[in-house]
Scaffold this motif. Structure first.
Motif, PDB file in Angstrom:
ATOM      1  N   LEU A 174       0.846  -1.199   0.000  1.00  0.00           N
ATOM      2  CA  LEU A 174       0.000   0.000   0.000  1.00  0.00           C
ATOM      3  C   LEU A 174       0.878   1.245   0.000  1.00  0.00           C
ATOM      4  CD1 LEU A 174      -2.530  -1.156   2.729  1.00  0.00           C
ATOM      5  CD2 LEU A 174      -2.822  -1.277   0.261  1.00  0.00           C
ATOM      6  N   THR A 175       0.295   2.334  -0.407  1.00  0.00           N
ATOM      7  CA  THR A 175       1.027   3.602  -0.351  1.00  0.00           C
ATOM      8  C   THR A 175       0.378   4.497   0.692  1.00  0.00           C
ATOM      9  OG1 THR A 175      -0.364   4.549  -2.085  1.00  0.00           O
ATOM     10  CG2 THR A 175       1.701   3.509  -2.771  1.00  0.00           C
ATOM     11  N   ILE A 176       1.188   5.262   1.354  1.00  0.00           N
ATOM     12  CA  ILE A 176       0.702   6.186   2.371  1.00  0.00           C
ATOM     13  C   ILE A 176       0.484   7.542   1.717  1.00  0.00           C
ATOM     14  CG2 ILE A 176       1.264   7.359   4.520  1.00  0.00           C
ATOM     15  CD1 ILE A 176       2.992   4.993   5.266  1.00  0.00           C
ATOM     16  N   SER A 177      -0.729   8.047   1.860  1.00  0.00           N
ATOM     17  CA  SER A 177      -0.997   9.380   1.315  1.00  0.00           C
ATOM     18  C   SER A 177      -0.804  10.392   2.433  1.00  0.00           C
ATOM     19  CB  SER A 177      -2.420   9.463   0.767  1.00  0.00           C
ATOM     20  OG  SER A 177      -3.351   9.220   1.796  1.00  0.00           O
ATOM     21  N   VAL A 178       0.050  11.344   2.172  1.00  0.00           N
ATOM     22  CA  VAL A 178       0.356  12.374   3.159  1.00  0.00           C
ATOM     23  C   VAL A 178      -0.572  13.554   2.899  1.00  0.00           C
ATOM     24  CG1 VAL A 178       2.145  13.909   4.033  1.00  0.00           C
ATOM     25  CG2 VAL A 178       2.741  11.619   3.216  1.00  0.00           C
ATOM     26  N   PRO A 179      -1.349  13.964   3.922  1.00  0.00           N
ATOM     27  CA  PRO A 179      -2.231  15.112   3.706  1.00  0.00           C
ATOM     28  C   PRO A 179      -1.440  16.399   3.565  1.00  0.00           C
ATOM     29  CG  PRO A 179      -2.297  14.427   5.999  1.00  0.00           C
ATOM     30  CD  PRO A 179      -1.461  13.415   5.255  1.00  0.00           C
ATOM     31  N   LYS A 180      -1.996  17.311   2.780  1.00  0.00           N
ATOM     32  CA  LYS A 180      -1.343  18.597   2.595  1.00  0.00           C
ATOM     33  C   LYS A 180      -1.445  19.399   3.889  1.00  0.00           C
ATOM     34  CE  LYS A 180      -2.384  18.941  -2.305  1.00  0.00           C
ATOM     35  NZ  LYS A 180      -3.105  19.706  -3.331  1.00  0.00           N
ATOM     36  N   PRO A 181      -0.391  20.095   4.261  1.00  0.00           N
ATOM     37  CA  PRO A 181      -0.471  20.899   5.482  1.00  0.00           C
ATOM     38  C   PRO A 181      -1.454  22.045   5.304  1.00  0.00           C
ATOM     39  CG  PRO A 181       1.594  21.295   4.349  1.00  0.00           C
ATOM     40  CD  PRO A 181       0.906  20.168   3.633  1.00  0.00           C
ATOM     41  N   ARG A 182      -2.193  22.319   6.351  1.00  0.00           N
ATOM     42  CA  ARG A 182      -3.175  23.405   6.300  1.00  0.00           C
ATOM     43  C   ARG A 182      -2.464  24.742   6.397  1.00  0.00           C
ATOM     44  NH1 ARG A 182      -8.043  21.450  10.266  1.00  0.00           N
ATOM     45  NH2 ARG A 182      -8.507  19.537   9.140  1.00  0.00           N
ATOM     46  N   THR A 183      -2.928  25.651   5.602  1.00  0.00           N
ATOM     47  CA  THR A 183      -2.411  27.004   5.701  1.00  0.00           C
ATOM     48  C   THR A 183      -3.475  27.810   6.430  1.00  0.00           C
ATOM     49  OG1 THR A 183      -3.339  27.540   3.545  1.00  0.00           O
ATOM     50  CG2 THR A 183      -1.047  26.834   3.600  1.00  0.00           C
ATOM     51  N   SER A 184      -3.155  28.237   7.625  1.00  0.00           N
ATOM     52  CA  SER A 184      -4.138  28.959   8.419  1.00  0.00           C
ATOM     53  C   SER A 184      -4.060  30.449   8.093  1.00  0.00           C
ATOM     54  CB  SER A 184      -3.901  28.734   9.906  1.00  0.00           C
ATOM     55  OG  SER A 184      -2.625  29.195  10.259  1.00  0.00           O
ATOM     56  N   ALA A 185      -5.215  31.035   7.987  1.00  0.00           N
ATOM     57  CA  ALA A 185      -5.297  32.471   7.743  1.00  0.00           C
ATOM     58  C   ALA A 185      -4.970  33.195   9.042  1.00  0.00           C
ATOM     59  CB  ALA A 185      -6.701  32.837   7.272  1.00  0.00           C
ATOM     60  N   PRO A 186      -4.419  34.368   8.968  1.00  0.00           N
ATOM     61  CA  PRO A 186      -4.145  35.097  10.200  1.00  0.00           C
ATOM     62  C   PRO A 186      -5.445  35.389  10.945  1.00  0.00           C
ATOM     63  CG  PRO A 186      -3.784  36.488   8.288  1.00  0.00           C
ATOM     64  CD  PRO A 186      -4.037  35.097   7.784  1.00  0.00           C
TER      65      PRO A 186
END
Length: 104
Positions: free
Chosen positions: A28-40
């Motif tokens: 299987l392959t591990i899918s890495v979630p995209k890091p969240r970009t938080s708004a100020p």
């Protein structure tokens, strides 16, 4: 599944990636979630459900710190009130937290 040896598992445990090794061994392959970009964070609160603050309302200002002398005076006053068998007292509090405009 590929053959894993005890040494492979022990090395993966030491490195802290045992789960990744087992997932890879299963094909299987591990899918890495995209890091969240938080708004100020802003002071304006947008809440759309009923009963909430209206849109555009601001958070309450933080309560200013109370100095040690005011705390000591309040504690002494409270102790005198207890010793005097709790007589009727004024409920006006002059601390900055209770009177946002300042001491009166």
């Amino acid at each position: 599944m590929t053959d894993l040896t005890h040494e492979d598992i022990a090395a993966a445990r030491e490195q802290g990636d045992l789960v990744a090794l087992l997932v890879a061994a299963a094909g299987l392959t591990i899918s890495v979630p995209k890091p969240r970009t938080s708004a100020p964070e802003s002071d304006v609160v947008h809440i759309s459900h009923p009963g909430a603050w209206p849109t555009g309302a601001r958070r309450p200002a933080p309560i200013p710190a109370v100095d040690g002398l005011a705390i000591s005076v309040a504690l002494t006053d409270y102790r005198h009130w207890i010793v005097a068998d709790r007589p009727a007292a004024s409920t006006k509090c002059r601390c900055p937290g209770c009177t946002p405009e300042g001491s009166r």
